[in-house]
Design a protein around this motif. Structure first.
Motif, PDB file in Angstrom:
ATOM      1  N   VAL A   9       0.848  -1.193   0.000  1.00 48.51           N
ATOM      2  CA  VAL A   9       0.000   0.000   0.000  1.00 48.51           C
ATOM      3  C   VAL A   9       0.883   1.242   0.000  1.00 48.51           C
ATOM      4  CG1 VAL A   9      -1.816   1.289   1.190  1.00 48.51           C
ATOM      5  CG2 VAL A   9      -1.818  -1.206   1.281  1.00 48.51           C
ATOM      6  N   ALA A  10       0.538   2.202  -0.846  1.00 49.89           N
ATOM      7  CA  ALA A  10       1.155   3.528  -0.813  1.00 49.89           C
ATOM      8  C   ALA A  10       0.142   4.510  -0.252  1.00 49.89           C
ATOM      9  CB  ALA A  10       1.593   3.961  -2.209  1.00 49.89           C
ATOM     10  N   ASN A  23       0.264   3.364  10.117  1.00 53.12           N
ATOM     11  CA  ASN A  23       0.566   2.592  11.327  1.00 53.12           C
ATOM     12  C   ASN A  23      -0.265   1.318  11.392  1.00 53.12           C
ATOM     13  OD1 ASN A  23       2.446   3.647  13.641  1.00 53.12           O
ATOM     14  ND2 ASN A  23       1.585   5.500  12.715  1.00 53.12           N
ATOM     15  N   LEU A  24      -1.562   1.424  11.147  1.00 55.68           N
ATOM     16  CA  LEU A  24      -2.427   0.250  11.243  1.00 55.68           C
ATOM     17  C   LEU A  24      -2.046  -0.805  10.210  1.00 55.68           C
ATOM     18  CD1 LEU A  24      -5.876   2.018  11.799  1.00 55.68           C
ATOM     19  CD2 LEU A  24      -4.507   0.811  13.514  1.00 55.68           C
ATOM     20  N   VAL A  33       4.458   2.377   2.049  1.00 56.36           N
ATOM     21  CA  VAL A  33       5.248   3.573   1.779  1.00 56.36           C
ATOM     22  C   VAL A  33       4.333   4.781   1.928  1.00 56.36           C
ATOM     23  CG1 VAL A  33       4.854   3.486  -0.728  1.00 56.36           C
ATOM     24  CG2 VAL A  33       6.828   4.731   0.182  1.00 56.36           C
ATOM     25  N   VAL A  34       4.848   5.809   2.579  1.00 53.92           N
ATOM     26  CA  VAL A  34       4.132   7.081   2.725  1.00 53.92           C
ATOM     27  C   VAL A  34       4.862   8.130   1.906  1.00 53.92           C
ATOM     28  CG1 VAL A  34       3.292   8.835   4.316  1.00 53.92           C
ATOM     29  CG2 VAL A  34       3.420   6.453   5.066  1.00 53.92           C
ATOM     30  N   VAL A  35       4.130   8.856   1.076  1.00 46.85           N
ATOM     31  CA  VAL A  35       4.694   9.932   0.265  1.00 46.85           C
ATOM     32  C   VAL A  35       4.129  11.255   0.772  1.00 46.85           C
ATOM     33  CG1 VAL A  35       4.924  10.882  -2.055  1.00 46.85           C
ATOM     34  CG2 VAL A  35       4.840   8.391  -1.738  1.00 46.85           C
ATOM     35  N   GLU A  36       5.007  12.129   1.234  1.00 46.38           N
ATOM     36  CA  GLU A  36       4.599  13.406   1.826  1.00 46.38           C
ATOM     37  C   GLU A  36       5.458  14.524   1.233  1.00 46.38           C
ATOM     38  OE1 GLU A  36       3.457  16.664   3.429  1.00 46.38           O
ATOM     39  OE2 GLU A  36       2.295  14.855   3.920  1.00 46.38           O
ATOM     40  N   GLN A  37       4.804  15.568   0.706  1.00 43.98           N
ATOM     41  CA  GLN A  37       5.550  16.620   0.018  1.00 43.98           C
ATOM     42  C   GLN A  37       6.316  17.540   0.965  1.00 43.98           C
ATOM     43  OE1 GLN A  37       2.902  18.995  -2.313  1.00 43.98           O
ATOM     44  NE2 GLN A  37       1.720  19.726  -0.557  1.00 43.98           N
ATOM     45  N   GLU A  38       5.876  17.655   2.205  1.00 39.59           N
ATOM     46  CA  GLU A  38       6.590  18.511   3.157  1.00 39.59           C
ATOM     47  C   GLU A  38       7.692  17.717   3.864  1.00 39.59           C
ATOM     48  OE1 GLU A  38       6.027  21.630   3.095  1.00 39.59           O
ATOM     49  OE2 GLU A  38       4.203  21.529   1.898  1.00 39.59           O
ATOM     50  N   THR A  39       8.703  18.425   4.327  1.00 37.90           N
ATOM     51  CA  THR A  39       9.801  17.766   5.025  1.00 37.90           C
ATOM     52  C   THR A  39       9.622  17.770   6.542  1.00 37.90           C
ATOM     53  OG1 THR A  39      11.061  19.823   5.054  1.00 37.90           O
ATOM     54  CG2 THR A  39      11.460  18.302   3.214  1.00 37.90           C
ATOM     55  N   GLU A  40       8.770  18.656   7.045  1.00 39.42           N
ATOM     56  CA  GLU A  40       8.572  18.785   8.486  1.00 39.42           C
ATOM     57  C   GLU A  40       7.081  18.821   8.805  1.00 39.42           C
ATOM     58  OE1 GLU A  40      11.032  18.752  10.584  1.00 39.42           O
ATOM     59  OE2 GLU A  40      12.712  19.015   9.172  1.00 39.42           O
ATOM     60  N   LEU A 123       8.654   0.672  12.929  1.00 41.42           N
ATOM     61  CA  LEU A 123       8.129  -0.510  12.250  1.00 41.42           C
ATOM     62  C   LEU A 123       8.944  -0.759  10.987  1.00 41.42           C
ATOM     63  CD1 LEU A 123       4.309   0.202  12.686  1.00 41.42           C
ATOM     64  CD2 LEU A 123       5.757  -1.291  14.060  1.00 41.42           C
ATOM     65  N   PRO A 124       9.598  -1.926  10.875  1.00 40.87           N
ATOM     66  CA  PRO A 124      10.563  -2.141   9.790  1.00 40.87           C
ATOM     67  C   PRO A 124       9.952  -2.245   8.402  1.00 40.87           C
ATOM     68  CG  PRO A 124      10.217  -4.167  11.047  1.00 40.87           C
ATOM     69  CD  PRO A 124       9.514  -3.071  11.793  1.00 40.87           C
ATOM     70  N   ASN A 125       8.658  -2.503   8.314  1.00 36.84           N
ATOM     71  CA  ASN A 125       8.017  -2.674   7.012  1.00 36.84           C
ATOM     72  C   ASN A 125       7.379  -1.389   6.495  1.00 36.84           C
ATOM     73  OD1 ASN A 125       6.475  -3.287   9.358  1.00 36.84           O
ATOM     74  ND2 ASN A 125       4.770  -3.962   8.091  1.00 36.84           N
ATOM     75  N   ALA A 126       7.738  -0.236   7.105  1.00 36.54           N
ATOM     76  CA  ALA A 126       7.202   1.058   6.678  1.00 36.54           C
ATOM     77  C   ALA A 126       8.330   1.947   6.173  1.00 36.54           C
ATOM     78  CB  ALA A 126       6.474   1.735   7.823  1.00 36.54           C
ATOM     79  N   THR A 127       8.093   2.595   5.031  1.00 37.54           N
ATOM     80  CA  THR A 127       9.038   3.541   4.438  1.00 37.54           C
ATOM     81  C   THR A 127       8.341   4.891   4.313  1.00 37.54           C
ATOM     82  OG1 THR A 127      10.117   1.795   3.156  1.00 37.54           O
ATOM     83  CG2 THR A 127      10.414   4.061   2.392  1.00 37.54           C
ATOM     84  N   VAL A 128       9.029   5.958   4.678  1.00 36.99           N
ATOM     85  CA  VAL A 128       8.457   7.301   4.583  1.00 36.99           C
ATOM     86  C   VAL A 128       9.338   8.153   3.680  1.00 36.99           C
ATOM     87  CG1 VAL A 128       7.774   9.365   5.849  1.00 36.99           C
ATOM     88  CG2 VAL A 128       7.426   7.101   6.874  1.00 36.99           C
ATOM     89  N   LEU A 129       8.743   8.741   2.667  1.00 33.60           N
ATOM     90  CA  LEU A 129       9.451   9.627   1.745  1.00 33.60           C
ATOM     91  C   LEU A 129       8.990  11.058   1.992  1.00 33.60           C
ATOM     92  CD1 LEU A 129       9.159   7.513  -1.543  1.00 33.60           C
ATOM     93  CD2 LEU A 129      11.039   7.528   0.111  1.00 33.60           C
ATOM     94  N   LEU A 130       9.704  11.775   2.851  1.00 34.50           N
ATOM     95  CA  LEU A 130       9.386  13.173   3.122  1.00 34.50           C
ATOM     96  C   LEU A 130       9.980  14.043   2.023  1.00 34.50           C
ATOM     97  CD1 LEU A 130      10.079  13.359   6.971  1.00 34.50           C
ATOM     98  CD2 LEU A 130       7.870  13.082   5.827  1.00 34.50           C
ATOM     99  N   GLY A 131       9.343  15.191   1.782  1.00 38.31           N
ATOM    100  CA  GLY A 131       9.829  16.094   0.760  1.00 38.31           C
ATOM    101  C   GLY A 131       9.710  15.536  -0.640  1.00 38.31           C
ATOM    102  N   HIS A 132       8.760  14.617  -0.834  1.00 49.04           N
ATOM    103  CA  HIS A 132       8.550  14.006  -2.145  1.00 49.04           C
ATOM    104  C   HIS A 132       7.137  14.322  -2.632  1.00 49.04           C
ATOM    105  CE1 HIS A 132      12.218  11.828  -1.253  1.00 49.04           C
ATOM    106  NE2 HIS A 132      12.199  11.300  -2.476  1.00 49.04           N
TER     107      HIS A 132
END
Length: 500
Positions: A9-10, A23-24, A33-40, A123-132
């Protein structure tokens, strides 16, 4: 551009709804994977209220204890006319209620977001892409192809996911790509939202509970937040310019009835247009919407973020069941069928309350005041049933939020099962069901558990991962049929997962 990275899931958007969803999903073992355009994290207040149902989910995620010191229990919202007479009284008990938590809390959104992000980082199975930034989305028969771009470097990457959820807010890019339109419930008003921090030692004469000032000259809302945080929401008139109204001198002019610059500092003034809309189509193929991307509500009940968190809880377990092969993709159709009518109840109620607050016609307000003073409304928070979906439609107890009993040792019952199915049963029923059904069977051993089953007239209750009741057994004699329903609804036996 390198090799395509694949996920189950993205999630697009890393606000409270996206972070809760991620998280759930990750707790149940999906690659996220989480895609978030902001860095903070946005550092200023936005949402400020959540309810006991949301707190129960934060408990499941594992952050409730971390949040508690920075929460304020909210007991009352008082609707008064220009002369101080009560029009509506909304009392919320301050003791622990059936969700296992207080009914309502005030909070600081950056604090909540930070806690959710810290939990996901572990959680090892989660990836977060900040600033993307999401730059491409193509749905296919086997999955979804995503293009993302690093906003700092311009570097592009390709991702693939079995499913995508747009939790990217009211101006959702995912919604626009899907071509989803919005049902307009026709409530759009401009309000100035002012967040203040009381100064050390300041003791302005402010209410300890929330107040809705139903004054036609300037409808307003006051909300005490945690610690020294206070919020005012002030309705703007058509002729008032937003840029002018956020100037500090104009803000203080409007806050004069309550406090002065000597007593507080302005943390943020912002003009919002309060909308009431619901998406027509929460999914298209393998792409879904959640939170403000698919519904928006005026703030008069404090249910905007709560609705998004319910979306996350409802959708996450269904994605888990489908991705892990226990259910057909048809189960995902119940996301919108269950959630859309449910959230409409809250939005329509908020619009109704807003119509009381926002009256600016003096004659209309006078008639309202005379009518409502004579018989003030005692308001209670709605607890609507889900729309048709993955629960037993023939059982009037099903489709409603379940309670969370405490066990005899003080443990919250949810802590015994996690984000998963559970059967809550009397000791006799639990003994008979043990080994015959897949979900964890919890035998109630406390007064709160016995009281809940007693009020339901049930020997056993099947509770979904989102804590809604899916089925119940009236008696010990009905346990065989109940076990069949459990196997069907939990996708561990014969039958369709969509019974409602």
């Amino acid at each position: 551009m390198g090799e395509v990275t694949s996920y189950d899931v993205a999630v697009i958007g890393y606000g409270p709804v996206g972070a809760t969803l991620a998280n759930l999903l990750a707790l149940r073992g999906l690659r996220v994977v989480v895609v978030e355009q902001e860095t903070e994290i946005y550092p200023l207040p936005r949402a400020i209220q959540f309810d006991g149902e949301a707190m129960r989910l934060f408990q499941t995620i594992g952050i409730a204890a971390e949040l508690e010191p920075d929460l304020r229990v909210a007991a009352r919202m008082h609707f008064i006319d220009a002369e101080g007479h009560t029009l509506i009284d909304w009392w919320r008990p301050t003791d622990i209620k059936p969700q296992g938590w207080n009914t309502s809390y005030r909070f600081h959104q950056p604090t909540l977001e930070a806690a959710l992000r810290r939990r996901l980082a572990g959680l090892p199975n989660a990836t977060v892409l900040l600033g993307h930034e999401l730059t491409g989305l193509a749905d296919g028969a086997e999955g979804v192809a995503l293009g993302v771009t690093d906003r700092a470097t311009g570097e592009q990457a390709e991702l693939s996911a079995s499913y995508v959820v747009g939790a990217d807010g009211a101006r959702s890019l995912v919604r626009r790509i899907m071509g989803t339109t919005l049902d307009d419930l026709e409530s759009h008003e401009r309000w100035l939202v002012v967040d203040c921090l009381l100064k050390d030692g300041a003791t302005p004469d402010l209410d300890e509970e929330s107040v809705q000032y139903c004054d036609p000259r300037r409808p307003a809302t006051y909300v005490p937040g945690p610690h020294n945080r206070r919020r005012w929401e002030l309705m703007l008139h058509e002729h008032e310019d937003a840029a002018e109204m956020v100037r500090p001198e104009r803000v203080w002019e409007m806050l004069e009835p309550w406090l002065t610059p000597a007593e507080a500092t302005i943390e943020r003034p912002a003009v919002y247009t309060f909308h009431s809309v619901v998406a027509r189509g929460w999914a298209k193929g393998r792409v879904f919407l959640a939170g403000d991307a698919c519904h928006q509500t005026p703030p008069f009940m404090g249910q905007g973020m709560c609705a998004g968190v319910r979306d996350a809880a409802n959708l996450a377990w269904k994605l888990v069941e489908v991705v892990q092969g226990r259910a057909d993709a048809d189960l995902l159709d119940t996301y919108e069928s269950e959630r859309s009518p449910h959230v409409r109840t809250f939005i329509e109620t908020a619009v109704r309350l807003g119509s009381v607050i926002s009256t600016t016609d003096v004659d209309v307000a006078r008639e309202r005041d005379l009518r409502m003073r004579a018989n003030p409304e005692g308001f209670t928070t709605p607890a609507p049933r889900l729309g048709a979906g993955a629960w037993d439609a023939d059982d009037e107890r099903a489709g409603h939020i379940g309670e969370q009993p405490f066990m005899a040792d003080g443990t919250h019952a949810d802590d015994l099962v996690g984000y998963d199915w559970a059967v809550i049963a009397t000791p006799d029923a639990a003994a008979r069901l043990a080994g015959t059904v897949a979900p964890r069977v919890v035998a109630v051993d406390s007064e709160s558990g016995r009281d809940w089953l007693g009020r339901l007239a049930a020997e056993a209750v099947l509770v979904r991962p989102d804590r809604y009741v899916a089925a119940a057994a009236d008696s010990v004699e009905a346990l065989d049929d109940f076990a069949v329903a459990v196997r069907r609804l939990t996708n561990t036996g014969e039958g369709s997962p969509t019974a409602g």
